[in-house]
Design a protein around this motif. Structure first.
Motif, short mmCIF file in Angstrom:
data_model
loop_
_atom_site.label_atom_id
_atom_site.label_comp_id
_atom_site.label_asym_id
_atom_site.label_seq_id
_atom_site.Cartn_x
_atom_site.Cartn_y
_atom_site.Cartn_z
N LEU A 5 0.85 -1.20 0.00
CA LEU A 5 0.00 0.00 0.00
C LEU A 5 0.88 1.24 0.00
CD1 LEU A 5 -2.90 0.94 0.09
CD2 LEU A 5 -2.83 0.81 2.57
N LYS A 6 1.93 1.19 0.83
CA LYS A 6 2.82 2.34 0.97
C LYS A 6 3.52 2.64 -0.36
CE LYS A 6 6.83 3.82 3.61
NZ LYS A 6 7.77 3.50 4.69
N LYS A 7 3.89 1.56 -1.03
CA LYS A 7 4.62 1.72 -2.29
C LYS A 7 3.82 2.55 -3.31
CE LYS A 7 7.08 -1.07 -5.59
NZ LYS A 7 7.05 -2.36 -6.25
N GLY A 8 2.54 2.21 -3.44
CA GLY A 8 1.70 2.93 -4.38
C GLY A 8 1.53 4.39 -3.98
N VAL A 9 1.36 4.59 -2.68
CA VAL A 9 1.11 5.94 -2.18
C VAL A 9 2.36 6.81 -2.29
CG1 VAL A 9 0.43 7.26 -0.15
CG2 VAL A 9 -0.73 5.14 -0.67
N TRP A 88 -9.02 6.97 -4.77
CA TRP A 88 -9.15 7.06 -3.32
C TRP A 88 -10.61 6.90 -2.89
CZ3 TRP A 88 -5.59 6.13 -0.06
CH2 TRP A 88 -5.81 6.38 1.29
N GLN A 89 -11.52 7.42 -3.70
CA GLN A 89 -12.95 7.28 -3.40
C GLN A 89 -13.31 5.79 -3.32
OE1 GLN A 89 -14.61 9.92 -2.40
NE2 GLN A 89 -12.65 10.96 -2.84
N ASP A 90 -12.73 5.00 -4.27
CA ASP A 90 -12.96 3.56 -4.24
C ASP A 90 -12.42 2.97 -2.94
OD1 ASP A 90 -13.99 3.76 -6.75
OD2 ASP A 90 -12.15 3.12 -7.78
N LEU A 91 -11.21 3.47 -2.59
CA LEU A 91 -10.58 2.97 -1.36
C LEU A 91 -11.45 3.28 -0.14
CD1 LEU A 91 -6.71 3.52 -1.44
CD2 LEU A 91 -7.96 1.41 -1.00
N ASP A 96 -14.95 1.55 4.12
CA ASP A 96 -16.26 1.52 4.77
C ASP A 96 -16.79 0.08 4.85
OD1 ASP A 96 -17.46 4.66 3.33
OD2 ASP A 96 -16.10 4.20 5.01
N PHE A 97 -16.58 -0.64 3.72
CA PHE A 97 -17.03 -2.03 3.67
C PHE A 97 -16.32 -2.87 4.74
CE2 PHE A 97 -15.98 -6.30 2.07
CZ PHE A 97 -17.26 -6.85 1.95
N ILE A 98 -14.99 -2.67 4.81
CA ILE A 98 -14.21 -3.44 5.79
C ILE A 98 -14.69 -3.14 7.20
CG2 ILE A 98 -11.88 -3.78 6.76
CD1 ILE A 98 -10.77 -3.20 3.93
N CYS A 99 -14.92 -1.86 7.48
CA CYS A 99 -15.39 -1.46 8.82
C CYS A 99 -16.71 -2.15 9.14
CB CYS A 99 -15.62 0.05 8.87
SG CYS A 99 -14.10 0.97 8.89
N GLN A 100 -17.61 -2.07 8.18
CA GLN A 100 -18.96 -2.62 8.36
C GLN A 100 -18.90 -4.12 8.62
OE1 GLN A 100 -21.27 -1.51 4.97
NE2 GLN A 100 -22.90 -2.93 5.53
N GLU A 101 -18.16 -4.84 7.73
CA GLU A 101 -18.07 -6.29 7.84
C GLU A 101 -17.37 -6.70 9.13
OE1 GLU A 101 -19.54 -8.59 5.64
OE2 GLU A 101 -20.47 -6.67 5.16
N ALA A 102 -16.29 -5.99 9.43
CA ALA A 102 -15.52 -6.32 10.63
C ALA A 102 -16.40 -6.17 11.86
CB ALA A 102 -14.29 -5.43 10.72
N GLU A 103 -17.27 -5.15 11.85
CA GLU A 103 -18.16 -4.90 12.98
C GLU A 103 -19.15 -6.04 13.14
OE1 GLU A 103 -20.43 -1.17 12.98
OE2 GLU A 103 -18.46 -0.24 13.27
N THR A 104 -19.77 -6.47 11.98
CA THR A 104 -20.78 -7.52 12.06
C THR A 104 -20.18 -8.83 12.54
OG1 THR A 104 -20.50 -7.68 9.68
CG2 THR A 104 -22.56 -6.71 10.46
#
Lengths: 106, 354
Positions: A5-9, A88-91, A96-104
Motif C-alpha cells: 500500500l505504501k509503495k503505491g502511495v 481514493w474514493q474507491d478505497l 467503509d465495507f471493511i469497517c462494516q463487515e468487521a463490525e458484524t
C-alpha cells in the motif's frame, strides 16, 4: 504501514512534492519525510519509475560547481495525481465495507 | 569511511551494472550526500546515513531493471544533460586557456603568495626529483585539474598551491613519484572555473613536469576537474580517471592508454599505443584525431564518437553500435587489429587515413 500500500502511495507523494515547484533528490526526501519516512534508496527507484513512465521530466542545473538533477512534473504526472484522488474514493468505499463487515463479525 | 572511500566501494560493488546506469545511480547518491553536507551535516554522519555500503549495493542490484525503451521524457532529459555537457566542456576549455596565461607569468617563480578567494593565504610550491630510477608517476587528487607537461630536462617536478583546506603529500620512494592531495573543503571549493567560467584558481591545479622520453607508467586520478597531457614519446602504461570533466591528450606514444571520465568529453590527438587504447565516458563525446593502436576501445552514452584512425579499415575487426543515430562503421571480422565503438543516442563517424 503495509509495504504494498505504501509503495503505491509513495509514488503519489513524490509527484505531489514536485507538483508545486520543481525539486531535487534531497529536497524531495525532506518534503516527503514530513509525512512518511523515505530513504534515498527508496526514492531512487520511484524517481526512475516516474521518469520512465513520463510522469516526471528531468533536467540538470549547475549548483555550487556540481550538477544537481531537478524533477518537473509533466501533464501525465498531474493526471496521475487526479486519478489517485478518484481511486481514493474507491478505497474509501472499501474502507467503509471493511469497517462494516468487521463490525458484524464481532 | 569517508565519502570517497564509500563511493569507490559502491562503484566496485555495482560493477556488474551497465556503466551508464551505474553512473546515474552513483550520481544520485552523491548529489544527495553533497546536499546534506551543504546543509551542515558532517561528512561522516551523511555517509553513515546512507547505511552499510554492502546493504545499499545489494538493494540497488536487486531492483536494477533491464534496460528499457526510451520514453519521450527521457529523451528530453538527455538533450538537456548533453547541453550541460557542452556548456561544461566550453567552461573547461576557457579554464584551460586561462591557466596557460597563468603559467607563463609564473614559470620563473618557485614560491610566491597570493590571496585566496576566501581571504586565506596560499603559496605555490614545487617538489622535484631526478627522473632516473622513477618507474611510476602517480597522481591521486581531489577536485584538482591535472596537467602533465613534457620537458627536455631529466627531473620530475610537481607544482601545486597550498591552501588552508588542502592537504598535500609528495614523495619519491621505491621507484614511485607520488603526488597526493586531499580536499578537506567538502566540496565547498569546487573549481572556480565552474562558477565564474574562465579563470582557474591556481589552488585548483597541479602541474607535473615529466621528461619527454620518460618510459615508466603514469597514473592520474582526480575528480570534477580536467586532465590534460601532451608530448610524451615512450610512456609505459598511461591511466587517467576523473569525473564530470574532460580528458585531453595529444602527442602521446605509450604501451597502453586507459581513460575514464563521466559527463565530459574525451579528446585524443596523435596518440599511438602498442597495446590497448581505451576511452570511456558518459553523456559526452569522444573525439579522436590520428590515433594508432592495434586494439581500440571507445565507449560513451548520449554522445558522438568521431575522428580519424591511422591505417586501413580492412586491418580492423570492428564491433560498432549506436542507438537512435547513425554509424558509418560496419561491424566486420577478419582484421588483425581490434576496434570496438559503442555509444547510444549519438553518431559514430570514424575515418581511416589509408
Amino acid at each position: 504501514m503495509d509495504t504494498q500500500l505504501k509503495k503505491g502511495v509513495l509514488d503519489i507523494c513524490v509527484l505531489a512534492a514536485v507538483s508545486r515547484k520543481d525539486s531535487y533528490g534531497y529536497q524531495i526526501i525532506r518534503d516527503v519525510s514530513s509525512c512518511v519516512t523515505i530513504s534515498e534508496s527508496t526514492l531512487y527507484p520511484i524517481l526512475r519509475r516516474l521518469e520512465s513512465g513520463g510522469f516526471l521530466a528531468v533536467y540538470s542545473v549547475a549548483h555550487n560547481g556540481r550538477l544537481r538533477k531537478y524533477y518537473r512534473i509533466t501533464d501525465t504526472g498531474r493526471r496521475k495525481i487526479k486519478d489517485f484522488f478518484e481511486e481514493w474514493q474507491d478505497l474509501v468505499r472499501i474502507h467503509d465495507f471493511i469497517c462494516q463487515e468487521a463490525e458484524t463479525d464481532e | 569511511m569517508n565519502k570517497k572511500q564509500y563511493f569507490r566501494r559502491l562503484k566496485f560493488l555495482l560493477r556488474s551494472l551497465p556503466r551508464g546506469e551505474r553512473e546515474k545511480i552513483l550520481q544520485f547518491y552523491r548529489e544527495i550526500l553533497e546536499d546534506k553536507i551543504e546543509n551542515g551535516i558532517p561528512e561522516e554522519n551523511a555517509v553513515n546515513e546512507l547505511g552499510d555500503v554492502h546493504v545499499l549495493a545489494q538493494k540497488i542490484l536487486a531492483e536494477n531493471p533491464v534496460r528499457r525503451q526510451m520514453s519521450p521524457g527521457k529523451i528530453v532529459a538527455i538533450v538537456l544533460v548533453s547541453f550541460f555537457g557542452v556548456v561544461l566542456v566550453a567552461a573547461l576549455t576557457a579554464a584551460a586557456l586561462g591557466f596557460a596565461a597563468y603559467t607563463q607569468v609564473k614559470t620563473s617563480a618557485t614560491a610566491s603568495s597570493s590571496s585566496t578567494r576566501d581571504g586565506g593565504e596560499k603559496e605555490s610550491r614545487t617538489y622535484a626529483a631526478a627522473a632516473d630510477g622513477v618507474l611510476t608517476v602517480q597522481v591521486n587528487a581531489e577536485n584538482k585539474k591535472i596537467e602533465l607537461v613534457s620537458t627536455d630536462g631529466d627531473q620530475i617536478t610537481a607544482q601545486y598551491c597550498t591552501a588552508q583546506d588542502q592537504v598535500y603529500k609528495l614523495s619519491n620512494q621505491n621507484g614511485v613519484f607520488s603526488v597526493a592531495n586531499k580536499d578537506l573543503s567538502h566540496g565547498s571549493r569546487f573549481p572556480d572555473s565552474w562558477i565564474n567560467g574562465s579563470v582557474i584558481d591556481p589552488a585548483d591545479l597541479i602541474t607535473v613536469k615529466i621528461p619527454k622520453d620518460f618510459a615508466g607508467d603514469i597514473t592520474v586520478e582526480t575528480s570534477n576537474s580536467a586532465i590534460a597531457a601532451s608530448d610524451f614519446s615512450k610512456l609505459g602504461g598511461f591511466r587517467c580517471e576523473t569525473s564530470n570533466s574532460a580528458i585531453c591528450l595529444s602527442g602521446i606514444s605509450a604501451r597502453d592508454v586507459k581513460l575514464e571520465s563521466s559527463n565530459a568529453l574525451i579528446s585524443m590527438e596523435n596518440i599511438s599505443t602498442a597495446g590497448q587504447l581505451s576511452a570511456r565516458t558518459d553523456n559526452a563525446a569522444i573525439s579522436l584525431e590520428r590515433i594508432a593502436s592495434p586494439d581500440i576501445k571507445l565507449e560513451t552514452t548520449n554522445g558522438m564518437i568521431r575522428g580519424t584512425i591511422q591505417g586501413r579499415e580492412n586491418d580492423y575487426t570492428i564491433d560498432a553500435d549506436t542507438t537512435n543515430a547513425v554509424s558509418n562503421l560496419q561491424s566486420r571480422s577478419g582484421g588483425e587489429k581490434k576496434l570496438s565503438v559503442h555509444t547510444s543516442n549519438g553518431l559514430i563517424h570514424i575515418d581511416f587515413d589509408e
